[in-house]
Design a protein around this motif. Structure first.
Motif, mmCIF file in Angstrom:
data_model
loop_
_atom_site.group_PDB
_atom_site.id
_atom_site.type_symbol
_atom_site.label_atom_id
_atom_site.label_comp_id
_atom_site.label_asym_id
_atom_site.label_seq_id
_atom_site.Cartn_x
_atom_site.Cartn_y
_atom_site.Cartn_z
ATOM 1 N N LYS A 1 36.148 -96.855 -98.816
ATOM 2 C CA LYS A 1 37.047 -96.813 -97.672
ATOM 3 C C LYS A 1 36.642 -95.661 -96.755
ATOM 4 O O LYS A 1 36.391 -94.545 -97.205
ATOM 5 N N GLY A 2 36.572 -95.952 -95.463
ATOM 6 C CA GLY A 2 36.210 -94.931 -94.479
ATOM 7 C C GLY A 2 34.741 -94.935 -94.100
ATOM 8 O O GLY A 2 34.341 -94.279 -93.149
ATOM 9 N N MET A 3 33.907 -95.670 -94.831
ATOM 10 C CA MET A 3 32.492 -95.753 -94.480
ATOM 11 C C MET A 3 32.363 -96.401 -93.102
ATOM 12 O O MET A 3 33.001 -97.399 -92.818
ATOM 13 N N LYS A 4 31.533 -95.802 -92.265
ATOM 14 C CA LYS A 4 31.296 -96.329 -90.923
ATOM 15 C C LYS A 4 29.837 -96.772 -90.840
ATOM 16 O O LYS A 4 28.935 -96.002 -91.148
ATOM 17 N N ILE A 5 29.646 -98.003 -90.433
ATOM 18 C CA ILE A 5 28.302 -98.564 -90.301
ATOM 19 C C ILE A 5 28.100 -98.959 -88.847
ATOM 20 O O ILE A 5 28.940 -99.632 -88.254
ATOM 21 N N THR A 6 26.977 -98.529 -88.294
ATOM 22 C CA THR A 6 26.634 -98.852 -86.915
ATOM 23 C C THR A 6 25.282 -99.557 -86.908
ATOM 24 O O THR A 6 24.336 -99.086 -87.533
ATOM 25 N N VAL A 7 25.218 -100.677 -86.200
ATOM 26 C CA VAL A 7 23.972 -101.436 -86.118
ATOM 27 C C VAL A 7 23.704 -101.758 -84.655
ATOM 28 O O VAL A 7 24.580 -102.242 -83.947
ATOM 29 N N LYS A 8 22.490 -101.458 -84.220
ATOM 30 C CA LYS A 8 22.003 -101.930 -82.933
ATOM 31 C C LYS A 8 20.581 -102.403 -83.137
ATOM 32 O O LYS A 8 20.077 -102.357 -84.258
ATOM 33 N N LYS A 9 19.927 -102.822 -82.096
ATOM 34 C CA LYS A 9 18.660 -103.543 -82.209
ATOM 35 C C LYS A 9 17.730 -103.051 -83.321
ATOM 36 O O LYS A 9 17.437 -103.778 -84.247
ATOM 37 N N ASP A 10 17.234 -101.844 -83.249
ATOM 38 C CA ASP A 10 16.298 -101.342 -84.264
ATOM 39 C C ASP A 10 16.867 -100.158 -85.023
ATOM 40 O O ASP A 10 16.124 -99.270 -85.439
ATOM 41 N N HIS A 11 18.182 -100.137 -85.207
ATOM 42 C CA HIS A 11 18.802 -98.960 -85.801
ATOM 43 C C HIS A 11 20.012 -99.366 -86.637
ATOM 44 O O HIS A 11 20.829 -100.172 -86.215
ATOM 45 N N LEU A 12 20.111 -98.783 -87.817
ATOM 46 C CA LEU A 12 21.268 -98.951 -88.667
ATOM 47 C C LEU A 12 21.594 -97.582 -89.235
ATOM 48 O O LEU A 12 20.691 -96.860 -89.661
ATOM 49 N N SER A 13 22.860 -97.203 -89.199
ATOM 50 C CA SER A 13 23.253 -95.948 -89.841
ATOM 51 C C SER A 13 24.577 -96.154 -90.554
ATOM 52 O O SER A 13 25.403 -96.962 -90.149
ATOM 53 N N ALA A 14 24.734 -95.407 -91.635
ATOM 54 C CA ALA A 14 25.967 -95.451 -92.422
ATOM 55 C C ALA A 14 26.451 -94.021 -92.594
ATOM 56 O O ALA A 14 25.681 -93.136 -92.974
ATOM 57 N N GLU A 15 27.716 -93.786 -92.281
ATOM 58 C CA GLU A 15 28.331 -92.471 -92.449
ATOM 59 C C GLU A 15 29.426 -92.606 -93.497
ATOM 60 O O GLU A 15 30.257 -93.511 -93.427
ATOM 61 N N PHE A 16 29.413 -91.656 -94.460
ATOM 62 C CA PHE A 16 30.428 -91.704 -95.510
ATOM 63 C C PHE A 16 30.612 -90.305 -96.073
ATOM 64 O O PHE A 16 29.644 -89.670 -96.509
ATOM 65 N N LYS A 17 31.848 -89.820 -96.030
ATOM 66 C CA LYS A 17 32.215 -88.510 -96.576
ATOM 67 C C LYS A 17 31.296 -87.388 -96.085
ATOM 68 O O LYS A 17 30.822 -86.563 -96.856
ATOM 69 N N GLY A 18 31.037 -87.398 -94.782
ATOM 70 C CA GLY A 18 30.248 -86.327 -94.180
ATOM 71 C C GLY A 18 28.744 -86.499 -94.255
ATOM 72 O O GLY A 18 28.002 -85.698 -93.702
ATOM 73 N N LEU A 19 28.295 -87.524 -94.922
ATOM 74 C CA LEU A 19 26.856 -87.777 -95.021
ATOM 75 C C LEU A 19 26.480 -88.951 -94.120
ATOM 76 O O LEU A 19 27.231 -89.920 -94.012
ATOM 77 N N THR A 20 25.307 -88.855 -93.502
ATOM 78 C CA THR A 20 24.803 -89.941 -92.670
ATOM 79 C C THR A 20 23.475 -90.412 -93.237
ATOM 80 O O THR A 20 22.593 -89.606 -93.530
ATOM 81 N N TYR A 21 23.351 -91.705 -93.396
ATOM 82 C CA TYR A 21 22.115 -92.294 -93.899
ATOM 83 C C TYR A 21 21.590 -93.247 -92.832
ATOM 84 O O TYR A 21 22.304 -94.133 -92.382
ATOM 85 N N THR A 22 20.339 -93.031 -92.418
ATOM 86 C CA THR A 22 19.706 -93.878 -91.416
ATOM 87 C C THR A 22 18.392 -94.410 -91.987
ATOM 88 O O THR A 22 17.353 -93.771 -91.846
ATOM 89 N N PRO A 23 18.436 -95.555 -92.634
ATOM 90 C CA PRO A 23 17.213 -96.113 -93.221
ATOM 91 C C PRO A 23 16.314 -96.730 -92.149
ATOM 92 O O PRO A 23 16.766 -97.022 -91.039
ATOM 93 N N LYS A 24 15.072 -96.927 -92.477
ATOM 94 C CA LYS A 24 14.168 -97.658 -91.593
ATOM 95 C C LYS A 24 14.521 -99.129 -91.736
ATOM 96 O O LYS A 24 14.408 -99.702 -92.819
ATOM 97 N N THR A 25 14.979 -99.732 -90.658
ATOM 98 C CA THR A 25 15.498 -101.097 -90.734
ATOM 99 C C THR A 25 14.442 -102.108 -91.148
ATOM 100 O O THR A 25 14.765 -103.111 -91.772
ATOM 101 N N GLU A 26 13.176 -101.863 -90.838
ATOM 102 C CA GLU A 26 12.149 -102.829 -91.232
ATOM 103 C C GLU A 26 11.932 -102.847 -92.744
ATOM 104 O O GLU A 26 11.359 -103.780 -93.289
ATOM 105 N N LYS A 27 12.415 -101.822 -93.458
ATOM 106 C CA LYS A 27 12.259 -101.780 -94.909
ATOM 107 C C LYS A 27 13.507 -102.275 -95.645
ATOM 108 O O LYS A 27 13.506 -102.395 -96.857
ATOM 109 N N LEU A 28 14.569 -102.543 -94.896
ATOM 110 C CA LEU A 28 15.792 -103.037 -95.531
ATOM 111 C C LEU A 28 15.692 -104.527 -95.801
ATOM 112 O O LEU A 28 15.109 -105.262 -95.010
ATOM 113 N N PRO A 29 16.277 -104.972 -96.913
ATOM 114 C CA PRO A 29 16.345 -106.423 -97.107
ATOM 115 C C PRO A 29 17.313 -106.997 -96.077
ATOM 116 O O PRO A 29 18.216 -106.307 -95.606
#
Length: 166
Positions: free
Chosen positions: A67-95
């Protein structure tokens, strides 16, 4: 003459059962919504928005563990924020099989391909033309999303409280 008349009646009957085009325009950007997403064996309840530019933002309300996780997706970008941490993976490597990316992909396709809204059995909808990534989005008469089905990704979405982004 009887053959011609029966052919005409057959065509009228068959055409009457098919989906018909309408003047309804899909409203899939510049909106906020609540969504219940069923993805394989998981269910997520989220608050979301799609900006006028097409950026998707989801904030998880359920399950309680994220609960509270924020996910943002745009053309070549995905980021997830949760409990003060931000994770921005390389989208081409994501399944492709992640909820936010699949939802973004379908909304983007529907926004930029600008499909014709059809009506069948008093339900307004748009659907993809491609068989391998088929989707169907049910709309209100005003063009707001009601539900979405993406069989190849085992994702269904039910939208509520859809409104224009302020």
């Amino acid at each position: 003459m009887k053959r011609i008349l029966s052919l005409v009646f057959s065509l009228v009957f068959l055409c009457g059962c098919a989906a018909k085009a309408t003047n309804v325009k899909p409203v899939l950007s510049g909106i906020t919504f609540e969504a219940r997403l069923s993805f394989y064996n998981e269910v997520f309840c989220c608050s979301g928005a799609v900006s006028k530019e097409g950026e998707l933002t989801l904030r998880v309300n359920e399950p309680q563990t994220i609960k509270g996780m924020k996910i943002t997706v745009k053309k070549d970008h995905l980021s997830a924020e949760f409990k003060g941490l931000t994770y921005t993976p390389k989208t081409e490597k994501l399944p492709f099989a992640n909820v936010a990316q699949v939802l973004y992909s379908v909304l983007s396709d529907a926004l930029y391909r600008n499909p014709q809204v059809k009506v069948q059995d008093n339900k307004f909808f748009i659907e993809s033309a491609e068989n391998d990534k088929y989707y169907k989005i049910i709309l209100t008469e005003a063009g707001f999303p009601v539900s979405m089905e993406i069989p190849s990704a085992a994702l269904t979405a039910e939208f509520s409280n859809v409104s224009i982004l302020k």
